[in-house]
Design an enzyme around this catalytic site. Structure first.
Site, PDB file in Angstrom:
ATOM      1  CB  CYS A 128      14.609  24.474  13.820  1.00  0.00           C
ATOM      2  SG  CYS A 128      15.955  23.306  13.522  1.00  0.00           S
ATOM      3  CG  HIS A 137      12.723  15.751   5.901  1.00  0.00           C
ATOM      4  ND1 HIS A 137      11.527  15.215   6.324  1.00  0.00           N
ATOM      5  CD2 HIS A 137      12.683  15.723   4.538  1.00  0.00           C
ATOM      6  CE1 HIS A 137      10.798  14.865   5.280  1.00  0.00           C
ATOM      7  NE2 HIS A 137      11.481  15.156   4.178  1.00  0.00           N
ATOM      8  CG  HIS A 138      15.686  18.626  13.000  1.00  0.00           C
ATOM      9  ND1 HIS A 138      15.957  19.952  13.246  1.00  0.00           N
ATOM     10  CD2 HIS A 138      16.430  17.912  13.882  1.00  0.00           C
ATOM     11  CE1 HIS A 138      16.823  20.046  14.240  1.00  0.00           C
ATOM     12  NE2 HIS A 138      17.130  18.821  14.650  1.00  0.00           N
ATOM     13  CB  SER A 140      19.169  13.717  14.694  1.00  0.00           C
ATOM     14  OG  SER A 140      19.673  12.636  13.932  1.00  0.00           O
ATOM     15  CB  CYS A 145      15.119  22.506   9.479  1.00  0.00           C
ATOM     16  SG  CYS A 145      14.011  21.892  10.766  1.00  0.00           S
ATOM     17  CG  HIS A 152      24.332  13.343   8.367  1.00  0.00           C
ATOM     18  ND1 HIS A 152      24.558  14.688   8.540  1.00  0.00           N
ATOM     19  CD2 HIS A 152      25.438  12.713   8.856  1.00  0.00           C
ATOM     20  CE1 HIS A 152      25.731  14.872   9.114  1.00  0.00           C
ATOM     21  NE2 HIS A 152      26.288  13.688   9.314  1.00  0.00           N
ATOM     22  CB  CYS A 153      26.728  11.460   3.272  1.00  0.00           C
ATOM     23  SG  CYS A 153      27.969  10.344   2.580  1.00  0.00           S
ATOM     24  CB  CYS A 159      22.900  17.532   5.767  1.00  0.00           C
ATOM     25  SG  CYS A 159      21.994  16.668   7.047  1.00  0.00           S
TER      26      CYS A 159
END
Length: 358
Positions: A128, A137-138, A140, A145, A152-153, A159
């Site tokens: 980013c 946090h980033h 993927s 970010c 991540h669900c 996210c």
């Protein structure tokens, strides 16, 4: 390029499969409970009315919070955390990590960041091209970010972070209550169908299966909801549980904990009347978080303060001379009030800036 583009499109479509699955299960549960149980199975009118009213209340709150969790976009860092065009070009030209870190230190001198990597480097996202705020946090999967990223669900295809963490908690709570209410009210008719006290009708399958599904989801969600309640009480994210943030005195998994009550208000806000509604009321901006005093050995603290009074802003320290205490946080002033930043915090920030620029 074409195969890559097609692959990304397929990934985006497949990412919605878990959400569609949950939506279909919820839609079927609504039909099974309202039509097959309340309309065709229950004979008492008063019982029907009570069950339908409570069911629809829990159903609406569950669907509302689930919708908000899915469709609330993850919050990203503001433009102030992005490198300027000149710094970005200079950063890309540099090959030595030390020189790159020096560029990042200059860029971060006015930013409210108090954590670094485990190696004491500025947290920078090459993808980013920005300096990561604390707890950012980033992702993927989302390729951005995310502020105060928790995880991540796949069940919400989103996210879970600063912008929708409250919605996610309410989604877990209302889904838990929904499953509990359905299982508890269906149980007596489940037993009657199972023991053949009620005649075999087309409702039997729906009632039996509805109880099993509700009980199964209740058990699985209970553990997840309990875990996230513990995280809220400790003011940690799932990522921070496995990798503690690094402050001036090293990693501290409790560095952002302000006490259970204040941790709860940081997520749900000051006005308790909105706590149970999926409306955004979290405190702060997601980029700057109040921290507690990092616990140090008292003797070591005394010795260091006596022998090294002039080294607090030396080049060897990539952190401010002292961590933020509650009185120095822009969000916390007392147990009963959250206030804006004062001059003390600005002094701490300036000390942090001088340290990075040294």
């Amino acid at each position: 390029m074409a195969p890559s583009h097609v692959l990304k499109c397929c990934q985006k479509v497949l990412a919605w499969v878990p959400v569609v699955f949950i939506a279909l299960v919820v839609a079927w549960s609504y039909y099974a409970y309202v039509v097959e149980l309340c309309v065709f199975t229950i004979s008492s009118t008063a019982e029907k009315v009570v069950y339908l009213v409570v069911f629809h209340l829990s159903f609406v709150m569950f669907v509302w919070s689930y919708w908000k969790t899915i469709f609330t976009s993850p919050a990203s860092p503001s433009n102030e955390f992005c490198l300027s065009k000149a710094d970005k070009e200079q950063y890309e030209k540099e090959e030595r990590p030390e020189s790159q870190q020096e560029i990042l230190r200059r860029a971060a001198k006015d930013l409210p960041i108090y954590t670094t990597t485990a190696s004491r480097a500025i947290r920078y996202c090459d993808r980013c091209q920005l300096i990561k705020p604390d707890r950012c946090h980033h992702c993927s999967a989302c390729d951005i970010c995310v502020l105060k990223m928790d995880h991540h669900c796949p069940w919400v295809n989103n996210c879970v972070g600063f912008s929708n963490y409250k919605f996610f908690l309410l989604f877990l709570m209302y889904s838990l209550l929904y499953c509990l209410f359905v299982a508890a009210t269906v149980l007596q008719y489940f037993i009657k169908f199972w023991t053949n006290e009620l005649p075999d009708t087309h409702a039997k399958f729906h009632v039996l299966f509805l109880f099993f599904v509700a009980a199964m989801f209740f058990i699985s969600i209970l553990s997840l909801f309990s875990y996230h309640c513990w995280l809220v009480g400790k003011n940690r994210s799932t990522i921070e549980t496995f990798r503690a943030p690094t402050f001036r005195n090293g990693p501290d998994k409790n560095g952002f904990s302000l006490g259970c009550g204040k941790n709860l208000r940081e997520v749900f806000g000051d006005e308790k009347k909105y706590w149970l509604l999926p409306i955004f009321t979290s405190l702060g901006d997601g980029c700057n978080f109040p921290t507690r005093l990092v616990i140090m050995d008292p003797e070591q603290l005394t010795v260091s303060s006596q022998n090294e009074p002039a080294k607090s802003s030396g080049a060897s320290q990539p952190f401010p001379p002292r961590p933020l205490s509650e009185s120095q946080n822009r969000l916390l002033a007392s147990d009963g009030q959250w206030v804006e930043s004062g001059p003390e915090e600005e002094n701490v920030k300036s000390g942090f800036c001088n340290t990075f620029c040294a």
